[in-house]
Design a protein around this motif. Structure first.
Motif, short mmCIF file in Angstrom:
data_model
loop_
_atom_site.label_atom_id
_atom_site.label_comp_id
_atom_site.label_asym_id
_atom_site.label_seq_id
_atom_site.Cartn_x
_atom_site.Cartn_y
_atom_site.Cartn_z
N LYS A 36 2.94 0.25 -1.83
CA LYS A 36 4.14 -0.43 -1.34
C LYS A 36 4.16 -0.52 0.18
N GLU A 37 3.81 0.56 0.85
CA GLU A 37 3.80 0.55 2.31
C GLU A 37 2.85 -0.51 2.85
N ASP A 40 4.24 -4.05 1.93
CA ASP A 40 5.39 -4.41 2.76
C ASP A 40 4.94 -5.06 4.06
N ALA A 44 5.31 -9.13 4.97
CA ALA A 44 6.06 -9.54 6.15
C ALA A 44 5.22 -10.49 7.02
N GLN A 53 3.90 -11.18 -2.86
CA GLN A 53 5.23 -10.87 -3.36
C GLN A 53 5.17 -10.31 -4.77
N LEU A 56 3.92 -6.76 -4.58
CA LEU A 56 4.97 -5.91 -4.03
C LEU A 56 6.02 -5.60 -5.09
N TYR A 60 7.22 -1.81 -6.51
CA TYR A 60 8.58 -1.33 -6.68
C TYR A 60 8.85 -0.97 -8.15
N LYS A 90 15.02 -4.01 -6.81
CA LYS A 90 14.19 -4.70 -5.82
C LYS A 90 13.09 -5.50 -6.50
#
Length: 281
Positions: A36-37, A40, A44, A53, A56, A60, A90
């Motif tokens: 996830k980190e 993210d 971005a 997406q 990601l 989550y 999320k």
């Protein structure tokens, strides 16, 4: 081919799911958090990338599964469920956006992911004691899965997901709402789909495991239903016995296969269902 950073993310997410299947939620958390980190940051930098997406959203979702897991050793189960709720929300929000922003086959893939999110939210709501919200989440999940199944009835993934959407109502009705006749019909339909999958793909363990779980669920539902329908007691006991026996046989085969079998903690309940079924025949 996928770029290397996406292949690495996919491998991490797959490893996290493997840890969950082996009931190691703490190790799964470490993997999902690392994924996830990284995702993210990448998302971005490239917000237009649907692939990023989607990965990601899966990260989550995986974290939600970790906190929902009954195997997680935490001081506060209530707090863990709140964290699961946050992560599932999320994931669902990202998947809803992907469904709306894509078309045809790509959109159907995201719809399949969204149906999973809704199904797990149903599990979460049940764990929190919110039965009405659980029922709505299960219904929304089932409808999405049924729509996908109707488009491609021969697709094994859509059959698999639709069967799971139907089977969700087994626990809901058996343990909470009590609409047993409706639950029996839905789980019986799930069994038909799962049996077809096992017949078509006999080497896939998850298909066998789902078939066993659904048989076990149907056995318990039919035994409870027999108490409400005295005119059908014998027939329902026979069906319960048959379903419980098949479930026990499948889990017994998986048990003999060694490590990696799914959900061995269900064995005692399976044995009780089989014994009750035999007692009533």
């Amino acid at each position: 081919a996928l770029p290397i950073y996406l292949r690495l993310a996919r491998n991490q997410l797959g490893l996290g799911q493997l840890y969950l299947r082996h009931e190691e939620p703490h190790n799964a958390r470490l993997v999902f958090e690392a994924a996830k980190e990284r995702l993210d940051v990448l998302a971005a930098e490239a917000p237009e990338s649907n692939s990023l997406q989607r990965f990601l959203a899966e990260a989550y979702h995986g974290l939600g599964e970790v906190d929902l897991s009954p195997r997680l050793n935490v001081a506060s189960r209530e707090q863990a469920l709140l964290l699961a709720h946050t992560n599932f929300d999320k994931s669902r929000d990202l998947r809803e956006k992907l469904v709306k922003s894509t078309k045809e086959e790509e959109s159907r893939g995201h719809s399949r992911d969204l149906a999973r999110s809704l199904g797990y939210l149903g599990d979460l709501y049940l764990a929190q004691g919110n039965v009405p919200k659980a029922a709505q989440a299960y219904e929304d999940s089932k409808q999405l899965r049924e729509d996908l199944y109707r488009v491609k009835t021969g697709d094994p993934e859509h059959r698999f997901q639709y069967a799971r959407g139907l089977a969700n109502f087994g626990l809901l009705e058996r343990g909470y709402r009590g609409h047993l006749a409706s639950a029996s019909q839905k789980v019986a339909k799930a069994l038909e789909l799962q049996q077809d999958l096992v017949d078509d793909f006999p080497g896939v363990a998850i298909y066998l495991s789902d078939l066993a779980n659904a048989n076990n669920s149907l056995a318990e539902i039919d035994l409870l239903l027999a108490e409400e329908e005295p005119l059908w007691t014998v027939e329902l006991h026979d069906l319960a016995h048959k379903a419980a026996t098949q479930a026990s046989e499948i889990f017994g085969q998986q048990g003999r296969a060694g490590p990696g079998r799914d959900r061995p903690h269900l064995y005692p309940r399976l044995r009780r269902s089989a014994e009750i079924g035999r007692a009533h025949v």
